[in-house]
Design an enzyme around this catalytic site. Structure first.
Site, PDB file in Angstrom:
ATOM      1  N   CYS A  48      25.258  35.881  54.716  1.00  0.00           N
ATOM      2  CA  CYS A  48      24.931  34.913  55.018  1.00  0.00           C
ATOM      3  C   CYS A  48      24.197  34.789  53.169  1.00  0.00           C
ATOM      4  CB  CYS A  48      23.227  34.293  55.752  1.00  0.00           C
ATOM      5  SG  CYS A  48      22.307  36.140  55.054  1.00  0.00           S
ATOM      6  N   ASN A  49      23.842  35.775  52.772  1.00  0.00           N
ATOM      7  CA  ASN A  49      23.213  35.807  51.065  1.00  0.00           C
ATOM      8  C   ASN A  49      24.264  35.986  50.067  1.00  0.00           C
ATOM      9  OD1 ASN A  49      20.165  35.368  51.697  1.00  0.00           O
ATOM     10  ND2 ASN A  49      19.964  36.882  52.474  1.00  0.00           N
ATOM     11  N   SER A 125      19.364  43.278  48.449  1.00  0.00           N
ATOM     12  CA  SER A 125      19.737  42.147  49.493  1.00  0.00           C
ATOM     13  C   SER A 125      18.019  41.640  49.257  1.00  0.00           C
ATOM     14  CB  SER A 125      19.005  43.171  51.283  1.00  0.00           C
ATOM     15  OG  SER A 125      20.460  43.360  51.132  1.00  0.00           O
ATOM     16  N   GLN A 132      20.949  44.467  58.422  1.00  0.00           N
ATOM     17  CA  GLN A 132      22.391  44.237  58.355  1.00  0.00           C
ATOM     18  C   GLN A 132      22.992  44.144  57.672  1.00  0.00           C
ATOM     19  OE1 GLN A 132      18.719  43.012  59.022  1.00  0.00           O
ATOM     20  NE2 GLN A 132      19.009  42.279  61.670  1.00  0.00           N
ATOM     21  N   GLN A 136      27.177  44.271  58.211  1.00  0.00           N
ATOM     22  CA  GLN A 136      27.862  43.639  57.309  1.00  0.00           C
ATOM     23  C   GLN A 136      29.372  44.530  56.518  1.00  0.00           C
ATOM     24  OE1 GLN A 136      25.038  41.704  55.422  1.00  0.00           O
ATOM     25  NE2 GLN A 136      24.908  39.753  57.895  1.00  0.00           N
ATOM     26  N   GLY A 205      21.221  29.597  68.970  1.00  0.00           N
ATOM     27  CA  GLY A 205      22.241  30.740  68.622  1.00  0.00           C
ATOM     28  C   GLY A 205      21.832  31.932  69.486  1.00  0.00           C
ATOM     29  N   GLY A 207      23.892  34.879  68.689  1.00  0.00           N
ATOM     30  CA  GLY A 207      24.267  35.969  67.547  1.00  0.00           C
ATOM     31  C   GLY A 207      23.534  37.398  66.846  1.00  0.00           C
ATOM     32  N   MET A 209      21.457  37.909  64.566  1.00  0.00           N
ATOM     33  CA  MET A 209      19.987  37.557  64.042  1.00  0.00           C
ATOM     34  C   MET A 209      18.923  36.751  65.230  1.00  0.00           C
ATOM     35  SD  MET A 209      20.412  36.951  60.246  1.00  0.00           S
ATOM     36  CE  MET A 209      20.890  35.446  59.567  1.00  0.00           C
TER      37      MET A 209
END
Length: 529
Positions: A48-49, A125, A132, A136, A205, A207, A209
């Protein structure tokens, strides 16, 4: 090795979400990268980042130049080559457009390795210390391995990156407490509502997160509603944390019931639109609606922020809370940086030592070939009577002598790996021992690393006369004839003192007809080091 990419530090969310690469697309992107003639290895990390590509050139740097050869490329030429490779990588993954180019970051060589290690350690991060990113990265490495786009260098760098991340989390307290995008979102919710107890939170959602956020919300006393496209996943998560699962068709009704909405799906399109929020507002009778979008690409259309009594926050809006978190972890981050620097230095030392491998292999092959030639000359003459045990002992003695002769030179050569003049030392060594000029068949004697001499298994030869044949003629080898005189002693040929080359022609005395050393080196994973 090179790195090209963008992150929350270089690009806003509207740019990052356009370039996000889903897991299902990763194999295709990796294949496209390694199909390029200049790219040998590739790894893609998309979260996401960040969207980051790590690549290693197909051809490693050439060996140190021989006297009279063309000079090595200048720093300017290397810089141009690296820039061209970075541009190719950016274009292949869709990062080469004018609108994106200004947001790209890039690193080369040891700087690229350092960046990879910092990412794995969560030092790069948005939320320093969040766990996370390690998962990932493991997933990205798993996909690259499945696509067969990781080789020796990048594969080792990726493997070490995971070790670095684990070491940082083990040896520092950088991950102590609640540190993740989900936890920061809940901190924001606490700032909006002094106490979450008694308030209703809608989680869109199911998932990783979303799961992390759900546990924090329930722990804070909030009533939880879970909506997901998969009813089974919504039910499973709700059951785990004590929430209420609802079908996707009830999304609008759930928005009406909620005080705060946290969305984290993998949808490529908006799941909460201005029209949906407008309809919900009418039913809410003036109650303010707070929405936190932690998905990339975003789940909630930013246009909803223009509606009255609606307040939308995305991952980039969490930066202020994140800054406060970073300040509290400054000391642990400094310890983590020291670990990363130490690991990056160790990897660089491995890289430099690996570049010396062809020279060390060549030196050992050269030395062994000389020893083997002399021993086999004796085995075809005065020592023909030796049995299996004695021949095996000679083979072991050759290995021991080679190791003792070369232990100090190879140890010192490896110690020089980081010396700026190492190329000069290597060139001198190759020149003095004629490593590059060694005949292929002599170099082939390096296969004696397996500790074999011809005849060590066959045992001593049976005299030809004992088999009913005449002894060698006076002109045969061993009877004072010139080196190239023939015929050679048949007994010697029959019993392996002379190895046969392709086509049946006996090799020169003392030469082992074994596999090409280059192939052996390649099989050992050292070719091109």
């Amino acid at each position: 090795m090179i790195f090209v990419g963008l992150s929350h530090k270089t690009a806003p969310i509207e740019v990052r979400e356009r370039l996000a690469i889903g897991r299902d697309r990763l194999p295709e992107v990796l294949a496209r990268l390694t199909a390029h003639p200049a790219i040998g290895e590739a790894l893609v990390l998309s979260t996401c980042n960040r969207v980051e590509i790590y690549a290693s050139p197909r051809q490693q740097a050439p060996a140190p130049p021989r006297p009279g050869s063309a000079p090595p490329p200048s720093d300017e030429e290397l810089s141009r080559n690296n820039e061209a490779l970075r541009a190719a990588v950016a274009t292949l993954v869709g990062l080469g457009g004018d609108a994106v180019r200004g947001h790209l970051a890039g690193r080369v060589g040891s700087d690229a390795v350092l960046h990879l290690f910092r990412v794995a350690a969560s030092l790069d991060s948005m939320v320093v210390g969040e766990p996370q990113i390690l998962g990932q990265m493991k997933e990205a490495i798993e996909v690259a391995r499945g696509a067969k786009t990781l080789g020796v260098r990048l594969g080792r760098a990726a493997h070490r990156a995971i070790k670095v991340g684990k070491r940082v989390r083990t040896e520092t307290a950088i991950g102590a407490g609640q540190v993740s995008v989900s936890s920061v979102a809940i901190d924001l919710a606490r700032q909006i509502f002094a106490d979450l107890a008694g308030h209703t939170a809608l989680l869109i959602g199911a998932g990783d997160m979303a799961e992390a956020a759900s546990k924090l919300l329930v722990r804070a006393g909030a009533r939880l509603i879970v909506v997901n496209r998969s009813p089974d996943r919504a039910a499973a998560l709700a059951r785990e944390v004590g929430g209420e699962p609802r079908p996707w068709a009830d999304l609008e009704r759930s928005v009406i019931d909620a005080d705060i909405v946290i969305s984290s799906t993998s949808s490529p399109n908006y799941v909460v639109t201005p029209d949906l929020v407008r309809r919900a507002r009418k039913a809410r009778k003036g109650r303010s609606l707070f929405l936190i979008d932690i998905a990339v690409p975003r789940d909630i259309d930013p246009a909803v922020n223009k509606l009255d009594s609606v307040y939308l926050y995305d991952v980039d809006d969490l930066s202020q809370i994140v800054a406060e978190s970073v300040e509290g972890r400054a000391a642990e981050a400094a310890r983590a940086e020291a670990i990363v620097a130490d690991e990056a230095q160790a990897f660089e030392a491995w890289t430099l030592e690996r570049a010396l491998t062809p020279t060390i292999v060549g030196l050992r092959a050269r030395t062994r070939s000389i020893l083997v030639a002399e021993v086999e000359r004796s085995l075809s003459g005065k020592l023909r009577h030796l049995g299996v045990a004695e021949r095996q002992a000679l083979a072991m003695m050759i290995d021991a002598a080679t190791n003792k002769l070369l232990h100090v030179p190879t140890t010192r050569l490896r110690a020089m790996a980081s010396d700026p003049r190492v190329a000069e030392h290597v060139d001198s060594l190759r020149e003095l021992f004629d490593i590059d000029g060694a005949p292929p068949e002599n170099a082939a004697a390096s296969a004696l690393a397996e500790g074999e001499l011809r005849g060590a298994v066959d045992g001593p030869p049976t005299p030809r006369s004992a088999r009913g044949a005449a002894p060698p003629a006076s002109g045969a080898r061993g009877g004072g004839s010139p080196r190239h005189a023939d015929p050679r002693p048949q007994a010697a040929e029959d019993n392996g003192v002379y190895a046969r080359q392709p086509g049946g022609r006996p090799a020169e005395a003392g030469v082992m007809a074994v596999a090409n050393p280059a192939a052996a080196v390649s099989a050992a994973g050292l070719k091109g080091a």
